[in-house]
Enzyme design. Structure first.
Site, PDB file in Angstrom:
ATOM      1  N   LYS A  68      13.056  30.669 -26.185  1.00  0.00           N
ATOM      2  CA  LYS A  68      11.949  29.900 -25.602  1.00  0.00           C
ATOM      3  C   LYS A  68      10.845  29.602 -26.613  1.00  0.00           C
ATOM      4  O   LYS A  68      10.241  28.529 -26.585  1.00  0.00           O
ATOM      5  CB  LYS A  68      11.372  30.652 -24.400  1.00  0.00           C
ATOM      6  CG  LYS A  68      12.350  30.843 -23.244  1.00  0.00           C
ATOM      7  CD  LYS A  68      11.669  31.535 -22.081  1.00  0.00           C
ATOM      8  CE  LYS A  68      12.629  31.779 -20.918  1.00  0.00           C
ATOM      9  NZ  LYS A  68      13.631  32.797 -21.209  1.00  0.00           N
ATOM     10  N   HIS A  78      10.455  35.588  -9.474  1.00  0.00           N
ATOM     11  CA  HIS A  78      10.751  34.573 -10.490  1.00  0.00           C
ATOM     12  C   HIS A  78      12.187  34.063 -10.409  1.00  0.00           C
ATOM     13  O   HIS A  78      12.694  33.490 -11.368  1.00  0.00           O
ATOM     14  CB  HIS A  78      10.471  35.110 -11.902  1.00  0.00           C
ATOM     15  CG  HIS A  78       9.072  35.614 -12.087  1.00  0.00           C
ATOM     16  ND1 HIS A  78       7.963  34.791 -12.037  1.00  0.00           N
ATOM     17  CD2 HIS A  78       8.590  36.872 -12.286  1.00  0.00           C
ATOM     18  CE1 HIS A  78       6.879  35.511 -12.220  1.00  0.00           C
ATOM     19  NE2 HIS A  78       7.221  36.772 -12.370  1.00  0.00           N
ATOM     20  N   ARG A 112      23.154  24.071 -19.942  1.00  0.00           N
ATOM     21  CA  ARG A 112      24.352  24.326 -19.130  1.00  0.00           C
ATOM     22  C   ARG A 112      24.168  23.639 -17.782  1.00  0.00           C
ATOM     23  O   ARG A 112      23.128  23.044 -17.512  1.00  0.00           O
ATOM     24  CB  ARG A 112      24.541  25.826 -18.915  1.00  0.00           C
ATOM     25  CG  ARG A 112      23.303  26.495 -18.326  1.00  0.00           C
ATOM     26  CD  ARG A 112      23.521  27.927 -17.931  1.00  0.00           C
ATOM     27  NE  ARG A 112      22.302  28.638 -17.633  1.00  0.00           N
ATOM     28  CZ  ARG A 112      21.617  28.558 -16.506  1.00  0.00           C
ATOM     29  NH1 ARG A 112      22.023  27.748 -15.543  1.00  0.00           N
ATOM     30  NH2 ARG A 112      20.514  29.254 -16.318  1.00  0.00           N
TER      31      ARG A 112
END
Length: 654
Positions: A116, A235, A297
């Site tokens: 990230k 989350h 993906r």
């Protein structure tokens, strides 16, 4: 087009890929672990090969075994599904080195977006807006804490690798930063083998909106509009929808343009998702969204995009990977209607969404969608299958489509009300409550909605007298030989012309229920319940709630709520006092990751005693009452469901 592909995955995504492959006359090879020897994806495939033991590290993460299996079976390509090896660039390198095709992006693209922090630096260079935060390499706690203060609390600590909410912690105060960082790092290390993190500003009213992108090997890239995934717990996504409620033409144009720009920046080929965080505190505006990450993906929630665009994304994956151009240009892709996907999990919503295991003794989905709507059920399990502690506890995805959001939401609620699962704790009632929530129904969603409404969304209504009566009637037959297919056959011995009765004992939670059932001359049954119910009702079997019997239990379905009653064995002489509050047991199989108390310690109710790692997530085990610890599990211990973790001294029981 390929003649044969290997699917390096399991469960519903493996079954999903197989359906499209079959449509295209592509043969499929399944791989499976010990736990999945009789799984649905194994049954559906043209061929199936055993690759190892149940733990993922010995089977589904063994890239060498998967590649060897592809070569041995004559497969030309490998479809990774999602999770497992789907975003592992080293695996992609090994696949291509073996002269096989990886049905997905290049290793270079995955590496560019796989971490990230690096991805955000790359997006900044490409002119894509990025969330304010620290995305650097240095990981010293003093530096990270200093950056958090600079950013301003609340902040979000996020694992730089992986996804699914693992290794993610919100921190509201500097005093809590160190503990949250340690916990996030442990969880990230366990899930991804990488404990490095980044620190970002926590947006006050965040919307999670993502854009489906698709590229080919000829430099073409398109978007297939957006999905809203703001309904999350811990989350992790719960209900996704497309398009995003309240989306404006201005924001859609800005967001989809940024998403395509992000894909083009890395020469992306295949299906991918660009995830954005949107500040919805002042409505949806084109200058209030930021890049979070790219998933290189197919996403779990891809069916909602398929529903609103009419595109089979798996077919596009196969066509692009086999060397074809994108089947459609941007101006040929249009939105139509609205779609929802609800993730049906084996989990206990009332206990903090604790994952559950168990055998699916009864599993039934709706036969069809309401008139004017469409529905598809994505699942990799059948009745009789077990929910294993080794894998994600998803049972199915319920996907619906309607002409607009209201119609689609009504179809979703109807589908949930007709979904029946018995044998494991499931989140069906929670999903139905969320679909009916006033804010959610109005499209006023953000990632904090479930947290704010959690108590109301997870509380289960008490069973009605009708439900108890149905359970009592079904229980009269529990365990009777030769009656497994007919819940009422054991009642055939009742006399219809003179009074006979039968007593049945049930247990619902902590409550013991005694019911007396007697037959009436008109063919109905009278059920008398002891106080506090104190109800006497006559029941027509055709009008009772739906029931499912399974060993030692009866589950009664009232809408989306499944009430499970235990049917005590009348011959049992177990000492119930021995199962009282003198010990604390493991709620599921797992690893004792951290112990925070010792024998002899005096503890108070709610005090964290140890951390249990299960299904790659950390679960805090707290004291149920004040007391003195007599024994406690040791760090590193592998425990099974029901193992005693903590034993309290007798004088410390609450």
């Amino acid at each position: 087009m390929f003649g044969k592909i290997l699917i390096a995955n399991r469960g519903e995504i493996a079954c999903r890929v197989m359906r499209t492959a079959r449509k295209l006359d592509v043969r499929t090879v399944a791989v499976y672990s010990d736990a999945d020897a009789r799984a649905l994806h194994v049954e559906m495939a043209d061929e199936a090969v055993h690759i190892g033991a149940s733990p993922v590290g010995e089977s589904y993460l063994r890239g060498d075994k998967i590649i060897a299996t592809a070569l041995a079976t004559g497969a030309e390509a490998i479809h990774p599904g999602y999770g497992f090896l789907s975003e592992n660039p080293d695996f992609v390198d090994h696949v291509t080195a073996a002269r096989l095709v990886f049905i997905g992006p290049s290793a270079a693209s995955i590496r560019a977006m796989g971490l990230k922090d690096a991805a955000k630096r790359l997006m900044e260079k490409a002119g894509v807006p990025v969330v304010p935060g620290y995305h650097g390499e240095a990981q010293e706690i003093v530096l990270l804490a200093s950056k958090a203060r600079e950013i301003g609390y609340p902040v979000l600590i996020k694992a730089r690798a992986g996804g699914g909410g693992k290794g993610m912690r919100r921190v509201d105060h500097p005093d809590d930063f160190s503990e949250a960082l340690s916990s996030a790092r442990r969880e990230a290390k366990a899930a991804f083998g990488d404990d490095r993190v980044l620190v970002e500003k926590y947006v006050d009213k965040p919307r999670h909106i993502e854009v489906q992108v698709f590229g080919d090997n000829f430099g073409n890239a398109v978007h297939l509009f957006e999905r809203d995934c703001s309904a999350q717990r811990r989350h992790q996504k719960v209900i996704e929808e497309a398009p995003a409620p309240g989306m404006t033409p201005e924001l859609r144009e800005a967001m989809t343009e940024a998403a395509v720009k992000a894909a083009q920046a890395i020469g992306y080929s295949g299906a991918g998702t660009i995830e954005f965080i949107v500040d919805a505190s002042q409505g949806l505006k084109p200058d209030r969204f930021w890049f979070m990450e790219m998933n290189t993906r197919l996403q779990v929630e891809h069916p909602v995009t398929e529903m609103v665009t009419g595109v089979d994304l798996v077919e596009w994956q196969l066509r692009v990977a086999s060397g074809e151009k994108l089947p459609k240009a941007q101006d040929e892709i249009a939105l139509a209607g609205h779609a929802f996907e609800a993730r049906l999990y084996a989990e206990d919503a009332a206990k903090g969404f604790l994952p559950a295991t168990g055998t699916l003794h009864h599993l039934e989905f709706p036969d069809a969608a309401p008139e004017g709507a469409e529905m598809r059920i994505e699942t990799g399990v059948r009745a009789g299958d077990a929910i294993s502690p080794f894998y994600d506890p998803m049972i199915a995805k319920l996907v619906v489509h309607g002409k607009d959001r209201d119609a689609a939401l009504a179809a979703l609620s109807a589908a949930l009300a007709r979904t029946e699962v018995a044998g494991s704790t499931v989140n069906t009632a929670f999903l139905a409550a969320l679909a009916a929530d006033a804010d959610f129904a109005a499209g006023d969603v953000d990632t904090g909605l479930i947290g704010r409404h959690q108590e109301a969304l997870t509380i289960l209504p008490a069973p009605s007298d009708e439900a108890i009566a149905a359970a009592a009637l079904a229980a009269t037959d529990a365990g009777a030989p030769g009656t497994a297919g007919d819940p009422w056959s054991a009642l055939a011995g009742y006399a219809h012309y003179h009074t006979l009765s039968r007593r049945t004992r049930l247990r619902y939670g902590e409550e013991n229920i005694l019911a007396r059932i007697s037959a009436r001359p008109d063919g109905r049954f009278q059920v008398a319940l002891e106080a506090p119910h104190d109800a006497i009702n006559s029941h027509d079997l055709r009008n009772l709630p739906r029931t499912a019997r399974w060993p030692g239990h009866v589950t009664v379905f009232e809408g989306a709520v499944g009430h499970t009653f235990a049917v005590p064995d009348p011959l049992s002489r177990a000492d119930e006092a021995g199962a009282a509050s003198g010990s604390l047991r493991a709620p599921m199989p797992g690893l004792v990751k951290l112990v925070r108390a010792a024998a002899g310690d005096t503890v108070s109710k709610g005090q964290p005693l140890l951390i249990l790692e299960a299904m790659k997530m950390e679960h805090t085990i707290a004291a149920p009452h004040d007391g003195v610890i007599a024994e406690i599990a040791t760090e590193g211990a592998q425990v099974s469901d029901g193992t005693v973790l903590v034993r309290f001294a007798e004088d410390g029981q609450g």
